[in-house]
Design a protein around this motif. Structure first.
Motif, PDB file in Angstrom:
ATOM      1  N   LEU A  11     -70.695  31.046 -43.690  1.00  0.00           N
ATOM      2  CA  LEU A  11     -70.324  32.313 -44.313  1.00  0.00           C
ATOM      3  C   LEU A  11     -69.106  32.930 -43.640  1.00  0.00           C
ATOM      4  N   ALA A  12     -68.321  33.631 -44.425  1.00  0.00           N
ATOM      5  CA  ALA A  12     -67.176  34.382 -43.921  1.00  0.00           C
ATOM      6  C   ALA A  12     -66.970  35.574 -44.842  1.00  0.00           C
ATOM      7  N   ASN A  14     -64.238  36.193 -46.982  1.00  0.00           N
ATOM      8  CA  ASN A  14     -63.693  35.855 -48.296  1.00  0.00           C
ATOM      9  C   ASN A  14     -63.719  34.366 -48.604  1.00  0.00           C
ATOM     10  N   THR A  15     -63.741  33.514 -47.579  1.00  0.00           N
ATOM     11  CA  THR A  15     -63.684  32.071 -47.783  1.00  0.00           C
ATOM     12  C   THR A  15     -64.939  31.412 -47.232  1.00  0.00           C
ATOM     13  N   PHE A  16     -65.544  30.512 -48.021  1.00  0.00           N
ATOM     14  CA  PHE A  16     -66.802  29.884 -47.654  1.00  0.00           C
ATOM     15  C   PHE A  16     -66.624  28.366 -47.650  1.00  0.00           C
ATOM     16  N   TYR A  17     -67.097  27.734 -46.588  1.00  0.00           N
ATOM     17  CA  TYR A  17     -67.051  26.282 -46.469  1.00  0.00           C
ATOM     18  C   TYR A  17     -68.483  25.756 -46.553  1.00  0.00           C
ATOM     19  N   PHE A  18     -68.676  24.696 -47.314  1.00  0.00           N
ATOM     20  CA  PHE A  18     -70.031  24.142 -47.351  1.00  0.00           C
ATOM     21  C   PHE A  18     -70.008  22.630 -47.377  1.00  0.00           C
ATOM     22  N   ILE A  19     -71.085  22.092 -46.816  1.00  0.00           N
ATOM     23  CA  ILE A  19     -71.301  20.650 -46.728  1.00  0.00           C
ATOM     24  C   ILE A  19     -72.586  20.315 -47.470  1.00  0.00           C
ATOM     25  N   MET A  20     -72.533  19.279 -48.309  1.00  0.00           N
ATOM     26  CA  MET A  20     -73.702  18.843 -49.065  1.00  0.00           C
ATOM     27  C   MET A  20     -74.233  17.546 -48.467  1.00  0.00           C
ATOM     28  N   LEU A  84     -74.020  21.346 -33.429  1.00  0.00           N
ATOM     29  CA  LEU A  84     -72.584  21.182 -33.651  1.00  0.00           C
ATOM     30  C   LEU A  84     -72.047  20.002 -32.839  1.00  0.00           C
ATOM     31  N   ARG A  85     -71.310  19.108 -33.520  1.00  0.00           N
ATOM     32  CA  ARG A  85     -70.701  17.952 -32.868  1.00  0.00           C
ATOM     33  C   ARG A  85     -69.204  17.938 -33.158  1.00  0.00           C
ATOM     34  N   GLY A  86     -68.447  17.433 -32.204  1.00  0.00           N
ATOM     35  CA  GLY A  86     -67.004  17.350 -32.386  1.00  0.00           C
ATOM     36  C   GLY A  86     -66.345  18.713 -32.226  1.00  0.00           C
ATOM     37  N   GLN A  87     -65.157  18.834 -32.794  1.00  0.00           N
ATOM     38  CA  GLN A  87     -64.405  20.078 -32.691  1.00  0.00           C
ATOM     39  C   GLN A  87     -65.078  21.176 -33.507  1.00  0.00           C
ATOM     40  N   LYS A  88     -64.893  22.402 -33.045  1.00  0.00           N
ATOM     41  CA  LYS A  88     -65.445  23.526 -33.809  1.00  0.00           C
ATOM     42  C   LYS A  88     -64.477  23.913 -34.915  1.00  0.00           C
ATOM     43  N   ASN A  89     -64.920  23.723 -36.139  1.00  0.00           N
ATOM     44  CA  ASN A  89     -64.177  24.207 -37.294  1.00  0.00           C
ATOM     45  C   ASN A  89     -65.181  24.574 -38.375  1.00  0.00           C
ATOM     46  N   ASP A  90     -64.709  25.093 -39.468  1.00  0.00           N
ATOM     47  CA  ASP A  90     -65.620  25.618 -40.492  1.00  0.00           C
ATOM     48  C   ASP A  90     -66.465  24.527 -41.135  1.00  0.00           C
TER      49      ASP A  90
END
Length: 341
Positions: A11-12, A14-20, A84-90
């Motif tokens: 959640l953010a 205005n912009t939302f990232y999602f993984i299925m 969380l694995r790897g770099q932190k990004n959305d």
């Protein structure tokens, strides 16, 4: 139509990232959507599990997405971080949320209704006014001390003394400081009136809610604590037992055990800090007045004080209060005062 098992949404504003993820935990799709696109896209999906962190706006989106028929799971952010694995990004954040949900080891946060959010907002605003008043009182006492006027502790002492300090022409205060002090005094009066309004409104709300009326009968629980407990716990169904509720509020020992050697430290202090403070202060009042009473609860308290000390007895009683409150809220029961021994 897309078929999925779990969707993790970061959640953010205005912009939302999602993984299925599919049923085997394999990434099927990832997307970036804006605020206007999110609901429209999710409405086209078949029913699935949608996981989010229990952060700002999470309950709003939980209600909106739940209306589409999806199962909404809110997870505490501090527990999701371990996935969380790897770099932190959305995208990685969204994947961690989805995997944490599929793992199923984290107790989810119940999605709050509008009525529950109204109650929590009311309590937050009341606390804000109370904190402002406390800060103002300490500020004025400190300023007076700089001018040689030292007052005893207590808000009532300051309120009673300020009019006399303002009128006393022989206390060495300048006209400039008197004018400034008068403005602080009028501000304190406004905060007193504002807090009184909240307290009156709180008393009305407690009278109207049957759960609060049943909670008040528990030793150590008054109007503020009963209303706060109801707002925090909701229906109580997110906890399997009263022990889980007390653990969620941070009233259980912190463990640091290894190699079969158990080490118990102070309480974990998780969860709602303000509510925990209310419950502990209520328990302290009960423990301090247990001497000379013959009922089973008081006798249990006295034995605990003798064996473990006053402060540990207070925390133990606070733990018991939360367990009792869970039974009252979740099972709809009423508190029965323990009989005399």
């Amino acid at each position: 139509m897309n078929k999925c098992k779990t969707i993790g949404i970061d959640l953010a504003k205005n912009t939302f990232y999602f993984i299925m993820l599919d049923k085997q935990g394999k990434q099927v799709e990832r997307k970036k959507l804006n605020r206007q696109q999110l609901i429209g896209y999710l409405s086209k999906l078949e029913t699935c599990v949608i996981a989010m962190e229990a952060c700002g706006t999470a309950h709003y989106w939980g209600r909106k997405i739940g209306q589409l028929g999806h199962s909404v799971v809110l997870l505490p952010a501090q527990h999701v971080k371990g996935y969380l694995r790897g770099q932190k990004n959305d995208y990685n954040d969204a994947k961690a949320i989805a995997e944490a949900c599929q793992h199923g080891a984290i107790r989810p946060v119940a999605v709050k209704s509008l009525a529950q959010q109204d109650d929590q907002t009311f309590l937050l605003m009341r606390q804000h006014v109370s904190s402002d008043r406390k800060r103002l009182i300490n500020h004025v006492r400190g300023l007076l001390a700089e001018y040689g006027v030292v007052l005893a502790r207590g808000s009532q002492v300051l309120r009673k003394s300020l009019p006399f300090i303002l009128e006393d022409v022989e206390n060495g205060l300048t006209d400039e400081f008197r004018a400034l002090l008068f403005r602080q005094y009028t501000q304190l009066e406004r905060l007193d009136e504002e807090l009184q309004w909240y307290d009156e409104r709180l008393a009305e709300k407690v009278k109207q809610k049957d759960v609060c009326q049943r909670l008040i009968k528990v030793p150590g629980i008054g109007p503020v604590v009963s209303f706060s407990l109801r707002a925090w716990m909701g229906s109580g169904e997110q906890f399997k037992r009263g022990r889980d509720a007390s653990a969620a509020l941070g009233l259980v020992p912190k463990q640091f055990s290894t190699g079969g050697r158990e080490v118990l430290l102070g309480i974990t202090k998780r969860g709602n800090q303000q509510l925990r403070s209310f419950v502990v202060h209520g328990a302290r009042a009960v423990v301090s007045r247990a001497d000379g009473k013959t009922d089973r609860l008081s006798q249990w308290i006295l034995r605990l004080v003798e064996r473990r000390g006053f402060n540990k007895a207070v925390v133990a009683l606070a733990n018991k209060i939360i367990r009792i409150a869970w039974v009252i809220i979740c099972r709809g029961e009423s508190y029965k005062a323990p009989a005399a021994v």
